[in-house]
Design a protein around this motif. Structure first.
Motif, PDB file in Angstrom:
ATOM      1  N   ASP A 172       0.820  -1.222   0.000  1.00 29.14           N
ATOM      2  CA  ASP A 172       0.000   0.000   0.000  1.00 29.14           C
ATOM      3  C   ASP A 172       0.851   1.267   0.000  1.00 29.14           C
ATOM      4  O   ASP A 172       0.531   2.264   0.654  1.00 29.14           O
ATOM      5  N   GLY A 173       1.965   1.221  -0.715  1.00 32.04           N
ATOM      6  CA  GLY A 173       2.800   2.410  -0.884  1.00 32.04           C
ATOM      7  C   GLY A 173       3.731   2.715   0.270  1.00 32.04           C
ATOM      8  O   GLY A 173       4.490   3.693   0.212  1.00 32.04           O
ATOM      9  N   ALA A 174       3.692   1.923   1.327  1.00 32.02           N
ATOM     10  CA  ALA A 174       4.558   2.178   2.478  1.00 32.02           C
ATOM     11  C   ALA A 174       5.994   1.801   2.157  1.00 32.02           C
ATOM     12  O   ALA A 174       6.257   0.787   1.501  1.00 32.02           O
ATOM     13  N   ASP A 175       6.931   2.620   2.611  1.00 31.34           N
ATOM     14  CA  ASP A 175       8.342   2.290   2.422  1.00 31.34           C
ATOM     15  C   ASP A 175       8.690   1.073   3.259  1.00 31.34           C
ATOM     16  O   ASP A 175       8.217   0.908   4.386  1.00 31.34           O
ATOM     17  N   ASN A 176       9.505   0.202   2.718  1.00 29.19           N
ATOM     18  CA  ASN A 176       9.998  -0.960   3.444  1.00 29.19           C
ATOM     19  C   ASN A 176      11.487  -0.765   3.653  1.00 29.19           C
ATOM     20  O   ASN A 176      12.273  -0.880   2.712  1.00 29.19           O
ATOM     21  N   ASP A 177      11.862  -0.446   4.881  1.00 24.94           N
ATOM     22  CA  ASP A 177      13.273  -0.120   5.110  1.00 24.94           C
ATOM     23  C   ASP A 177      14.151  -1.352   5.254  1.00 24.94           C
ATOM     24  O   ASP A 177      15.324  -1.247   5.592  1.00 24.94           O
ATOM     25  N   HIS A 178      13.577  -2.533   4.970  1.00 25.42           N
ATOM     26  CA  HIS A 178      14.392  -3.747   4.995  1.00 25.42           C
ATOM     27  C   HIS A 178      15.087  -3.978   3.658  1.00 25.42           C
ATOM     28  O   HIS A 178      15.845  -4.939   3.519  1.00 25.42           O
ATOM     29  N   GLY A 179      14.802  -3.122   2.683  1.00 28.37           N
ATOM     30  CA  GLY A 179      15.419  -3.297   1.378  1.00 28.37           C
ATOM     31  C   GLY A 179      16.932  -3.298   1.441  1.00 28.37           C
ATOM     32  O   GLY A 179      17.602  -3.979   0.665  1.00 28.37           O
ATOM     33  N   VAL A 180      17.497  -2.545   2.386  1.00 27.26           N
ATOM     34  CA  VAL A 180      18.953  -2.491   2.506  1.00 27.26           C
ATOM     35  C   VAL A 180      19.520  -3.854   2.890  1.00 27.26           C
ATOM     36  O   VAL A 180      20.660  -4.180   2.548  1.00 27.26           O
ATOM     37  N   GLY A 181      18.727  -4.663   3.573  1.00 30.27           N
ATOM     38  CA  GLY A 181      19.178  -5.995   3.938  1.00 30.27           C
ATOM     39  C   GLY A 181      18.929  -7.025   2.854  1.00 30.27           C
ATOM     40  O   GLY A 181      19.389  -8.159   2.944  1.00 30.27           O
TER      41      GLY A 181
END
Length: 354
Positions: A172-181
């Motif tokens: 739903d458009g929320a940023d997922n800050d786990h992308g760095v991992g």
């Protein structure tokens, strides 16, 4: 958290994946009826902590719940509590032949093409391309951005494809800050997508890049002179090639939607059905080479409708035009998953990840 699981709820693991995503371990397990399933769990060493590990599982379970078994594995169970227990998610095992549990786990796109050898039937390429685009379009329509599309995130059955590995997806458009991992390979990024927030156009760029790699014969960035020459020499319709290149446009607003890309594949498939074309190979000469990725693949599930069929490869050979191309089959689940190991790896032990 225990380091050597005997059970995940009602599921008893018996094979540990030898090819895993960074920070995620995958197992084949049996339910109480002896049915094989897949279980994915963040590695205990995931350095962002237990709550972050639970967030990964919640994200993937939400994605599978929304996809509802269409172009993705069926969600079977998920556990994110109590806090001292390791979170995990269980999904139906995707079989190579969708309705035949004895056919073994479905290969990911990379493995599927390695089985085919140095040439891919044009009709097979069109079916896979259309299904990938449709799968991405379905996800976008449900408010999901996969964010990690690559050849190991696409499972190929005789009926359709399934997207897997969405713990770092955007919901739903929320940023997922786990992308760095869960870093993405540069080969599957749009020109300006590195480090930016996930959007549907990011997925379109990745889908286009993956499909162009099939044509170039290399799991690497196709935006080179050699890559463009290989695509031009592949024999696919110029209009379809143009649609794929537009997926990688530097300006995301100029990229087609996943629905538009699926329609381009559908038109070419229909044209070939009328003309009787499509029996030639779209890729000749080069074997697909190893990329520099960060992902692997769970194999899951049984289909719930959807998709077009892809020529099965379980017979050991696949017809091509008037000749035949030899393929290699994976006869057992251990050929795909390897043996369980003691302890919890942070990445799995794959030497070839994508």
């Amino acid at each position: 958290m225990t380091d050597n699981p005997v059970r995940f709820g009602r599921f008893r693991p018996y094979v540990c994946s030898a090819r895993g995503w960074l920070h995620v371990v995958m197992y084949l397990a049996l339910d109480e009826d002896g049915t094989a399933v897949t279980v994915r769990a963040p590695a205990t060493e995931y350095d962002r902590g237990p709550e972050a590990a639970r967030e990964l599982v919640r994200t993937e379970s939400e994605c599978l719940l929304r996809m509802d078994g269409t172009y993705a594995p069926d969600l079977l169970d998920v556990r994110t509590s109590p806090a001292h227990m390791r979170p995990w998610i269980a999904a139906a095992l995707v079989h190579r032949r969708a309705d035949d549990p004895s056919s073994g786990p479905a290969p990911n796109l990379r493995a599927f093409l390695e089985e085919l050898g140095s040439s891919v039937l044009e009709a097979v390429f069109l079916r896979i391309g259309q299904d990938v685009a449709r799968a991405v379009d379905r996800a976008h329509g449900l408010g999901l951005v996969h964010g990690g599309l690559g050849p190991r995130a696409v499972l190929v059955t005789d009926r359709d494809v399934r997207l897997v590995g969405c713990m770092a997806a955007s919901v739903d458009g929320a940023d997922n800050d786990h992308g760095v991992g869960f870093p993405r390979s540069d080969a599957y990024l749009g020109p300006d997508d590195g480090g930016s927030s996930l959007t549907p156009k990011s997925d379109v760029a990745a889908a286009g890049a993956v499909l162009l790699s099939v044509l170039t014969g290399r799991w690497s960035d196709s935006r080179t002179r050699d890559g463009r020459c290989a695509v031009a020499a592949s024999g696919i319709a110029p209009e379809l090639a143009d649609a794929l290149w537009r997926c990688l446009d530097k300006d995301p607003t100029r990229r087609p939607s996943a629905a538009t890309l699926a329609a381009a594949f559908a038109r070419e498939s229909a044209r070939q059905a009328v003309s009787g074309a499509g029996k030639g190979a779209v890729r000749a000469g080069t074997q697909l080479e190893k990329p520099e990725p960060k992902r692997a693949e769970p194999r899951s599930a049984k289909p719930k409708g959807a998709g077009s069929s892809v020529a099965p490869t379980t017979s050991g050979t696949t017809a091509r035009s008037r000749g035949r191309i030899r393929t290699r089959t994976l006869s057992t689940s251990r050929a795909v998953f390897g043996s369980c190991r003691t302890g919890w790896p942070t990445t799995g032990v794959s030497t070839r990840r994508s």
